[in-house]
Design a protein around this motif. Sequence first.
Motif, short mmCIF file in Angstrom:
data_model
loop_
_atom_site.label_atom_id
_atom_site.label_comp_id
_atom_site.label_asym_id
_atom_site.label_seq_id
_atom_site.Cartn_x
_atom_site.Cartn_y
_atom_site.Cartn_z
N THR B 45 -6.54 0.12 -4.68
CA THR B 45 -6.96 0.22 -3.16
C THR B 45 -8.35 0.78 -3.09
O THR B 45 -8.92 0.27 -2.01
CB THR B 45 -5.94 1.39 -2.45
N GLN B 90 -2.18 -1.31 2.64
CA GLN B 90 -1.08 -1.06 2.20
C GLN B 90 0.08 -0.41 2.83
O GLN B 90 1.14 -0.48 2.92
CB GLN B 90 -1.20 0.01 0.96
N ASP B 166 -3.69 -5.55 0.62
CA ASP B 166 -3.33 -4.63 -0.30
C ASP B 166 -1.67 -4.57 -0.33
O ASP B 166 -1.18 -3.96 0.75
CB ASP B 166 -3.72 -3.10 0.31
#
Lengths: 823, 228
Positions: B45, B90, B166
């Motif tokens: 990330t 994410q 992500d």
Amino acid sequence: MRTLWQDIRFGARTLLKSPGFTLVAVASLAVGIGANTTIFSLVNAALLRPLPLVRDESRLVDVNRTRPNGDRFAQVSYPDYLYFRDHADVFDGLAAYDFTPLSLSAGGEAERVRGMLASANYFDVMGVKPARGRFLLPDEDRAPGGAGVAVISHQLWQRRFGGGEVVGRQVSINGHPFTVVGVAPEGFKSPFIYLAPDVYLPLTAQAQAMPGSDLLGDRGAGWLGLRGRLKDGASVEQAQATLSVLAGQLQTEFADVERGQGASVRPIGHVPGEVRSAVVGFMLTLSVVVGLVLLVACANVAGMQLARAFARRREVAIRTALGATRGRVVRQLLTESLLLFLVGGGLGILLAVWMNDLLMAFRPAGTLAVEFNLDVDWRVLSFTLAVSFLTGLVFGLAPALTASNPDVSATLKDAAPRGGGRASRLRGAFVVGQIAISMVLLVAAALCVQSLRSAARINTGFEAEGVYLATVDLSLQGYDETRGREFFRRLKERAAALPGIESATLARSVPLSGLAFGERVRVEGHEPPAGEPPPFVLSNTVDEDYLRTLKVPLLAGRDFRATDAEGAPRVAVINETMAARYFGGREAVGKHFTLLAAPTLRGVGRREDVGVEVVGVVADGRYYTLGEAPQPFMYLPLAQNYGGMLTLHVRAPKDAAAPVLAAVRREASAVDPEVPLTGVMPMTEAVGFSLIPLRLAATVVGALGLFGLLLAALGVYGVVAYTVGSRTREIGIRVALGAQAGDILRLFMRHGVVLAAVGVCLGTAGALALTRFLASLLYGVSATDPVAFAVVALVLAAVALVACLVPARRATKVDPMVALRYE
Amino acid sequence: MIQLRNVEKFYETGAGRTYVLRRVNLDVREGEFVSVMGPSGSGKTTLLSILGMLDSAFGGEYFFTDKAVHKLSHKERAALHKRYIGFVFQSYHLIDSLTVRENLEVPLSYRDMKRAESEALVADALDRFQIVGKKDLFPNQLSGGQQQLVAVARAVIHNPKLLLADEPTGNLHSGQGREIMELFKQLNDAGTTIIQVTHSETNASYGNRIVQLSDGWVVNEEGEGAAG
Ligand SMILES: Nc1ncnc2c1ncn2[C@@H]1O[C@H](COP(=O)(O)OP(=O)(O)OP(=O)(O)O)[C@@H](O)[C@H]1O
Ligand SMILES: [Mg+2]
């Protein structure tokens, strides 16, 4: 009880944990509550506080005459007083009094003091005991000249006699010998709480106290105030009935003077009946203004609490999960709010004590002096406590309820997704209110300031700067006209001979100082319509050199000169407006008009018609108020129109105030040390008299307005900062989606700008509705002056913008990584 | 298109510096489809944020279309980001106070687009991702997978030159995951450069290259991926 204590302890800890919030909140509340406490102390002093030292004041009543013209508060004549006193069986005693200035000397310089003529039973009726010696005896109240006895105040005793042995001491009052027989107790005032005489003389000393008039034998002259103490069991209604009967008897017996005159009896009040409604109105206006400020402060604190409440949902959720009921949570949060408001209130009292001292500085000095006891007593304390408690409760409730809402997060997400929901809308409303109120206050202050500025620009028609004044009242001293003229001639000569003095003159009144004279005149060809009185023209009686000393421009003809003496043809100098209105302009010189005889009052007044010739025309000026329209005015020569009270005017270098005034004092006491000087001051100060209310209004309203502005700015800042804080994550997302700094800035500015705009609009409407109550105070500016409104609106908008800009700029600095990590 | 030279990233912690990325050298050419893989906490990330110009506190050099990103001012970097990059987080990062449709509009609102054009693009995206029925719901009224779909739709709606994603399919049913990958493939074929983080070999197989991260080090870089 135990849980309450817990709540308090926990509340205090929470407040201490966020010192910034607590400090701002407590400070806001302290000022808001302090301002209200100050005004309440004023209300308390003027309307509520009991008369100090007076025994059982609920038994006291005021007695007045009623007149056919509707006057219900007329004074009573001496013979009528005696009749009432001796025949009304409802009173334990009925006292009479009148305030009158006196000239006192006890070796050394004479001074002007506040005097009172009082009946012998006055102190008995009021229920006070002497601090030294005794009060007046009934005999002394019958003997002519008041038997030459006087009672003095505790204050005068301390100030003038150093608190030493004074009973039996000889003093000279208005040039007559009196013996001090007693001292009134410390703190004793009079029937009115804000007036405290220095010297008390028996009523029968009236002729000595007010030279030139004899009121004791005059049934037609009302001059006495009456205050009675009801007998046990007697009611106000019974007293009223009795007095009405007595008034009826007087009417039958003395039909010519007593026609239509009744009597009125009512419980005492601090403010004389005839001005009570004005005083109450003034207090009410002040209360509204400070009430608004408190509202702003409360709204601000409530707004901040709301933001905190929102942030504390988690804590509340945990508490609820641990078994706290909603009521329990609300109580906890309310306790915290009350704590905040009570601490604010406590500091507010301290602030009020300080502001009261400041207020006292504005009170007029000299003979007009009033005594005000602005001390914080239990009434003021309970007021402040009640205000703090109530505002804390009311303004703490909304945040407490919001925070304790068990499904606050759900509500926010589902029902009100935009802008953060009910809490933030409520906050927005608070901020809008704050801005609107500050706008009203600031517009009012701006109008006052503009008035002061235009007042400074007004051409008064004379030049006050560099002129110094000293007023002498010989009438109290028993000077006759011949001796008086001699006194003034010598005073003027000596003053003029002082080094540095350019010129010296005498005049009966000082323009724009709150005192003006005038007479009715008859002008050939300008007779009033039938039934209307002849025109009244303001006038001043002045000596040679007056026009030169005050630099009043002479437009035609000549100034007064030595030949305008007593036996010489009567003359006058008039102003442009008078010349234009009655004599076709400057050709007025050489024309004639007549000063009309007027009823004499206390020995003053024109006894017969007098024809005068106009010898000069001068430029117009302002005579009574700065705001007045041009009006006719005339100057009469002092030599032909003597008065016992004159003001010495000397022109000297502009910065020489202290030495000049000291020299004038010295010269006056060299001529006669028994004569008191009053109003020794630069002319600019005397002229400023008419501006005192405006100055006071500008200062008070301006200070409150600025404070309101500060609070409103804090409010806007708080709202935007809070929004930024609670939307950090969103800012991060937006940046990650391509938002530039400008986009983020706009996003948050919009919020503040909308609030400010709505606030300014509401404030403008409010100010338009309210400033007309100010109109009577304003000079040369309308109560809806667009400049004042525009300037204030711009200032407010600018301040609000800056207040949003600071937190909004912080929003642009948000690091998206940090924002998004932080879940 | 992208050149990383000795890029390093560390955090100051109580115990001193904790390195998250160490001397990362990476070249991505225009039109590539790169998958970044590695264990949890290995810095994936972090790498993506640096590439996406959301994180500027790093050491080393980063050239993007020949511009030295590490030397750009905050403003210039933001402008560059806005022009080229689409980002899928994410954890989705939808804006809670906006509906699905409004969330999709956000990137467009920052790109001087005519109202009609932006509405057409939003309608098209809603349709393509089969979330038309959800357009007026708020994020908290969506399932995790649906939120992820919206996040992906939002990242591609303005047709970015570089798409950084992500774990774009972490919460999706394998069928939906496949559809997303198919979409990425189409975008890639149409010229979009894609860098995705994934734990799934299957997803990685859609790309043409895999970068392995371990404890901040690029441990192994595979050339042209096995499957097309
Ligand atoms: N603010 C921070 N302070 C200290 N360490 C941090 C901070 N932010 C991230 N880290 C550390 O950086 C390392 C890399 O984090 P990163 O999010 O890049 O991992 P990842 O490879 O994406 O993991 P995952 O597969 O679980 O998403 C982690 O060990 C994390 O603890
Ligand atoms: Mg990760």
